[in-house]
Design an enzyme around this catalytic site. Structure first.
Site, short mmCIF file in Angstrom:
data_model
loop_
_atom_site.label_atom_id
_atom_site.label_comp_id
_atom_site.label_asym_id
_atom_site.label_seq_id
_atom_site.Cartn_x
_atom_site.Cartn_y
_atom_site.Cartn_z
CG ASP A 42 -2.11 -0.92 1.06
OD1 ASP A 42 -2.32 -1.40 -0.08
OD2 ASP A 42 -2.78 -1.19 2.06
CG HIS A 249 28.19 4.86 -6.28
ND1 HIS A 249 27.87 4.07 -7.35
CD2 HIS A 249 28.56 6.05 -6.81
CE1 HIS A 249 28.05 4.74 -8.48
NE2 HIS A 249 28.47 5.94 -8.17
CG ASP A 266 28.18 13.59 -4.98
OD1 ASP A 266 27.29 14.37 -5.39
OD2 ASP A 266 28.82 12.83 -5.74
CG ASP A 277 26.15 15.69 -9.31
OD1 ASP A 277 26.44 15.47 -8.13
OD2 ASP A 277 26.51 14.96 -10.26
CG HIS A 360 35.42 9.26 -10.37
ND1 HIS A 360 35.34 10.56 -10.79
CD2 HIS A 360 35.73 9.30 -9.05
CE1 HIS A 360 35.56 11.36 -9.76
NE2 HIS A 360 35.82 10.64 -8.70
CG HIS A 364 27.95 13.06 -14.82
ND1 HIS A 364 26.78 13.76 -14.59
CD2 HIS A 364 28.54 12.94 -13.60
CE1 HIS A 364 26.67 14.03 -13.30
NE2 HIS A 364 27.74 13.56 -12.66
CG HIS A 371 25.09 9.98 -14.03
ND1 HIS A 371 25.76 8.82 -13.72
CD2 HIS A 371 25.55 10.90 -13.14
CE1 HIS A 371 26.56 9.03 -12.68
NE2 HIS A 371 26.44 10.28 -12.31
CD GLU A 413 31.36 14.07 -10.84
OE1 GLU A 413 31.37 13.50 -9.74
OE2 GLU A 413 30.40 14.04 -11.62
CE1 TYR A 417 36.71 10.10 -4.07
CE2 TYR A 417 37.88 9.72 -6.14
CZ TYR A 417 36.86 10.33 -5.43
OH TYR A 417 35.99 11.17 -6.09
NE ARG A 434 32.44 12.93 -6.06
CZ ARG A 434 32.36 11.87 -5.27
NH1 ARG A 434 33.40 11.07 -5.12
NH2 ARG A 434 31.24 11.59 -4.61
CD GLU A 436 29.50 16.25 -8.86
OE1 GLU A 436 29.28 15.73 -7.75
OE2 GLU A 436 29.07 15.78 -9.93
N1 GLY Z 1 26.26 12.36 -7.64
C1 GLY Z 1 26.53 11.50 -8.70
C2 GLY Z 1 27.71 11.92 -9.45
O1 GLY Z 1 28.43 12.79 -9.00
O2 GLY Z 1 27.97 11.46 -10.52
MN MN Z 2 28.35 14.10 -10.70
MN MN Z 3 27.87 14.17 -7.49
#
Ligand code: GLY
Ligand code: MN
Ligand code: MN
Length: 466
Positions: A42, A249, A266, A277, A360, A364, A371, A413, A417, A434, A436
């Protein structure tokens, strides 16, 4: 706070007309919005419309479909008015009011979809719909086409081509118009305020000797997002204390935030269908230690290099390459990478030795989806180069990276690490950083729309003192 931004009334009609021109005179496009999803008994997940559908309608109710034909004629199927359902779930627009409210040519109840779709598809050549995005859609389209085919002996023409609608819409969505940019600026501004609040709360609670946990900072973000009218977080907030920042993540959890730790946040809000973001990394108590500051300044310098490489005419990969150069040099300078083992800067880049600490990409696309959609390679340029990845040995085929144009929006970004490991200087163990920001590409550079939260180490310390 800036004023609420209302879209020009004919914005969605203009987008529908622009799409119609690409369908071919005998084409028709069909597009459902997103399904509702049950969370448990529900109780549903908060409803979020489909981004393509919203881009063409501005309509946020579930159970709706849009059809556009090559002449630009538009049909909406939506939930019928239903007093009982509206008492429980809220007011529905209904098919009668839809043409005037949304500017579509005609509207029907979605309960009658199987009646209307075969008729709408009949005597068309090409059916466009989004491939591989809505479970079961292909089967539904097949069912309607079977009904058209059953009428061929009476002279009907059955479409004999199916095309993916995503490609056309992805290209349209990739360049953000003035309205979209205005909403994204406001979303970015709200998110930046959330980050400021979280930084300040962290230092304040530690000064008071109070318990401070990752979820306390998450609460500050959410409070600020909702206070200023954002409907959702654009994604689950990452609030990572200390070494948790090395989990890319990680989700905001319950870990205690300790004086001397760095905190990586983040998080970004979604406002009127558009994401923001932002990542900031800051000392929990408001003062960077020497090793934290050394790595922070490398990441910031690498971000500055990436920002300088972001402008119309550059390739999408240029900011990444610029940041990698600075990060790799920094890793050599501080001893994260041992020159005697990895060689020169050129070697580090060629062999991707930096990957142990930066795994990474730098950017993006950003838009309705965090994304966002849009091809990362230049359409129409089919040249392919091959290279062997130095780490995996895999042969990778690359097509030329996308050329940036004004109005494209991307994140910048970079990060470092540091997981403990053999030969990794102990003073850096468990540091994850990071930074960003969100950038709108302009003719001569880019506009960073997320800078209402400070990014320089001294400015972060000053903010957290007061
Ligand atoms: N918050 C997701 C990224 O930075 O790609
Ligand atoms: Mn991002
Ligand atoms: Mn991000």
């Amino acid at each position: 706070m800036q004023a609420i931004i209302t879209p020009p009334v004919d914005l969605y009609a203009q987008r529908r007309a622009a799409l119609a021109r690409q369908l071919g005179a005998d084409g028709i496009a069909l597009l459902p919005t997103a399904p509702e999803r049950a969370r448990n008994r529900d109780s549903d997940f908060p409803y979020r419309h489909d981004s393509y559908f919203y881009y063409l309608t501005g309509f946020t109710e579930p159970n709706a479909w849009l059809l556009i034909d090559g002449q630009g004629r538009t049909t909406l199927l939506c939930q019928p008015k239903d007093l009982e359902r509206e008492i429980w779930d809220g007011i529905r627009l209904g098919p009668q009011a839809a043409p005037e409210a949304l500017g579509v040519d005609q509207a029907f109840s979605v309960d009658e979809i199987d009646q209307h779709l075969p008729k709408l598809l009949e005597n068309r050549r090409t059916v466009w719909y989004p491939f591989a995005t809505h479970t079961g859609l292909e089967t539904q389209v097949d069912g309607w086409l079977q009904q058209v085919r059953a009428r061929v002996r009476f002279g009907a023409q059955c479409p004999d081509r199916q095309q993916d609608l995503c490609g056309l819409l992805d290209e349209m969505r990739l360049v953000k118009d003035a309205h979209e940019q205005a909403v994204m600026r406001r979303a970015a501004h709200i998110s930046a305020r959330g980050h400021v609040r979280a930084m300040q709360l962290s230092a304040q609670r530690l000064r008071e000797g109070a318990d401070v946990r990752e979820y306390h900072l998450d609460a500050e973000l959410l409070h600020e997002f909702r206070l200023h009218g954002s409907q959702f977080s654009a994604y689950s907030s990452i609030v990572a204390a200390g070494a948790n920042a090395c989990v890319l993540h990680y989700r905001a959890d319950a870990a205690p935030i300790r004086s001397g730790d760095l905190v990586l946040i983040d998080a970004g809000c979604e406002l009127d269908g558009y994401a923001s973001d932002i990542t900031r990394t800051f000392p929990a108590n408001g003062r960077f230690t020497g090793p934290q500051r050394a790595l922070y300044d490398i990441v910031l310098a690498s971000q500055e290099a990436a920002v300088a490489a972001t402008q119309a005419g550059a390739r999408f990969t240029d900011p990444h390459e610029a940041s990698v150069k600075v990060l790799a040099q920094g890793m050599l300078d501080v001893g994260l990478l041992d020159k005697n083992k990895v060689g020169t800067l050129d070697d580090v880049i060629a062999n991707r030795s930096y990957f142990a600490f930066y795994m990474h990409r730098t950017s993006h696309w950003l838009g309705m989806d965090v994304h966002d959609c849009g091809s990362y390679v230049e359409p129409g340029d089919t040249s392919v180069t091959e290279r062997t990845d130095p780490l995996s040995g895999e042969v990778i085929k690359n097509r030329p990276s996308r050329v940036l144009r004004p109005g494209m929006v991307l994140t910048i970004e970079p990060g470092i690490y540091v997981r403990p490991g053999e030969g990794v200087p102990e003073q850096f163990h468990g540091i994850g950083i990071r930074i960003e920001d969100d950038a709108i590409v302009t003719e001569t550079g880019c506009e960073l729309i997320t800078r209402d939260v400070p990014v320089k180490a001294d400015e972060i310390e000053a903010l957290m003192r007061g």
